[in-house]
Enzyme design. Structure first.
Site, PDB file in Angstrom:
ATOM      1  N   ARG A 253       0.814  -1.228   0.000  1.00  0.00           N
ATOM      2  CA  ARG A 253       0.000   0.000   0.000  1.00  0.00           C
ATOM      3  C   ARG A 253       0.844   1.273   0.000  1.00  0.00           C
ATOM      4  O   ARG A 253       0.476   2.279   0.606  1.00  0.00           O
ATOM      5  CB  ARG A 253      -0.939   0.054   1.207  1.00  0.00           C
ATOM      6  CG  ARG A 253      -2.026  -0.961   1.200  1.00  0.00           C
ATOM      7  CD  ARG A 253      -3.003  -0.745   0.044  1.00  0.00           C
ATOM      8  NE  ARG A 253      -4.175  -1.574   0.199  1.00  0.00           N
ATOM      9  CZ  ARG A 253      -4.226  -2.861  -0.119  1.00  0.00           C
ATOM     10  NH1 ARG A 253      -3.164  -3.468  -0.641  1.00  0.00           N
ATOM     11  NH2 ARG A 253      -5.328  -3.542   0.049  1.00  0.00           N
TER      12      ARG A 253
ATOM     13  N   SER B 114     -10.291   0.327   3.229  1.00  0.00           N
ATOM     14  CA  SER B 114      -9.587   0.216   4.512  1.00  0.00           C
ATOM     15  C   SER B 114      -9.088   1.582   4.967  1.00  0.00           C
ATOM     16  O   SER B 114      -8.441   2.291   4.191  1.00  0.00           O
ATOM     17  CB  SER B 114      -8.384  -0.703   4.364  1.00  0.00           C
ATOM     18  OG  SER B 114      -8.795  -1.966   3.913  1.00  0.00           O
TER      19      SER B 114
ATOM     20  N   GLU C  87      -4.332   4.314   6.189  1.00  0.00           N
ATOM     21  CA  GLU C  87      -4.101   3.887   4.807  1.00  0.00           C
ATOM     22  C   GLU C  87      -4.391   5.019   3.814  1.00  0.00           C
ATOM     23  O   GLU C  87      -3.596   5.257   2.913  1.00  0.00           O
ATOM     24  CB  GLU C  87      -4.932   2.632   4.537  1.00  0.00           C
ATOM     25  CG  GLU C  87      -4.466   1.857   3.336  1.00  0.00           C
ATOM     26  CD  GLU C  87      -5.440   1.945   2.210  1.00  0.00           C
ATOM     27  OE1 GLU C  87      -5.567   0.985   1.484  1.00  0.00           O
ATOM     28  OE2 GLU C  87      -6.089   2.991   2.027  1.00  0.00           O
TER      29      GLU C  87
END
Ligand code: EPU
Length: 329
Positions: A151, A224, A319
């Site tokens: 990520r 998320s 995130e």
């Protein structure tokens, strides 16, 4: 002007322009040097007011070049990611099926190196075409130059260096099916697909996502809100002794824990804090319950981080990217 965004928070930009070609981008950047360039704002937490000029990457285009049974897909930043996945599958070319239904634009995909069900974008990429903002020229970056990780990427770490213009991906039978993610295996078994095609894998992924994740059109969300934390083997062993059934997978740099499980164990699932809340079927996702603003999300995220820290001594990282406004140049 109001800025539409997946989280559904109010944000007004003083200056906003939809940019429909690379030429237009370069012109816009020569007068708005400090502009923030965004796609569909599907992974940003936007402030109420943006002084910084905003450019929306809306240039389109797609080219497919066959190379034997495989193909190279070159696609512009302003295209929609899921439309690209559908197009590729429609051409009989697999490789992107596990990444079906991820919201957002193609240009945003490499920024957080989108990933799902055992596949990350970086594994399918051949090159990223970027505009180098400091040098004022176009460059082509190989995946190894993009700083990809879980990520994350160079584009996320240093957001003002480059604007992503487009991507080239390799699709087709060179990409083996990735079916080892338990949810995917279960879904395919349920549908009686013992030897699935890429399209059937995409259908399974779409069903799982629809079941677990809130539709951003109905409940503002950015998927998320936290990354799964990567801890040392020692920490994982210590936590595993205290917490039977702790989910842990080996990962680059240590052991990856399931943030959803930690948040769940802290009792946050389905809870509400004012205008925002924790999604009941996937507690990694924070949702806008109506009228929620960036500060509401960040306050809830902080409370969750504090609970997980108190109970497990594990730090949860955000995130999505919270956008801070800077003064216009
Ligand atoms: N879990 C619980 N309680 C819950 C939900 C989940 O304990 O209420 C546990 C489950 O046991 C499960 C584990 O948490 O084993 C992981 O859950 P899940 O399989 O749903 O995936 P995730 O790790 O929470 C990640 C990605 C998602 C991606 C899925 C599938 C991150 C931050 N998130 O979620 O990506 O779709 O895996 O690959 O890595 C996103 O980035 O926005 C996103 C949605």
């Amino acid at each position: 002007m109001p800025v539409p965004n997946a989280l559904g928070v109010p944000c007004t930009a003083q200056r906003l322009r939809f940019v429909r070609s690379e030429q237009e981008l370069m012109e816009a950047l020569s007068c708005w040097r400090d502009a923030l360039v965004v796609g569909q704002c599907s992974n940003l937490v936007l402030p109420k007011r943006l002084e910084r000029p905003l450019l929306v990457a809306a240039w389109r285009g797609l080219r497919l070049v066959r190379e034997g049974a495989d193909a190279l897909l070159t696609v512009a930043a302003g295209e929609s990611w899921h439309a690209l996945v559908r197009y590729s599958l429609g051409q009989g070319l697999g490789g992107l099926e596990n990444l079906a239904l991820i919201p957002g634009s193609v240009g945003a995909a490499p920024i957080q190196n989108i990933g799902a069900y055992g596949v990350e974008l970086s594994e399918r990429l051949i090159q990223v075409r970027v505009f180098d903002r400091r040098r004022g020229r176009v460059r082509r970056l190989a995946p190894s130059e993009c700083g990809f990780g879980y990520r994350t990427s160079l584009f996320k770490a240093q957001p003002d260096l480059y604007v992503v213009l487009g991507l080239t991906l390799r699709v087709g039978p060179c990409n083996p099916l990735v079916l080892d993610y338990p949810d995917v295996g279960r879904e395919l078994a349920k549908a009686g697909r013992a030897a699935p095609t890429p399209r059937q894998v995409a259908e399974a992924v779409i069903r799982i996502r629809r079941r677990k994740l809130p539709d951003p059109k109905r409940w503002g969300n950015v998927g998320s809100f936290f990354k799964n934390p990567i801890v040392s083997q020692r920490t994982a062993d210590r936590l595993g002794r205290r917490q039977p059934g702790l989910v842990a997978h080996s990962a680059l740099g240590g052991v990856k824990l399931a943030a959803a499980q930690l948040i769940d164990l802290c009792g946050w699932k389905g809870r509400r804090l004012g205008r925002v809340g924790v999604w009941r079927r996937q507690p990694l996702v924070l949702v806008n319950l109506g009228g929620g603003e960036a500060d509401d999300f960040l306050a809830l995220a902080q409370r969750i981080q504090a609970s997980v820290m108190r109970r497990f001594a594990v730090r949860l990282e955000l995130e999505p990217t919270p956008v801070q406004d800077g003064p216009a140049a």
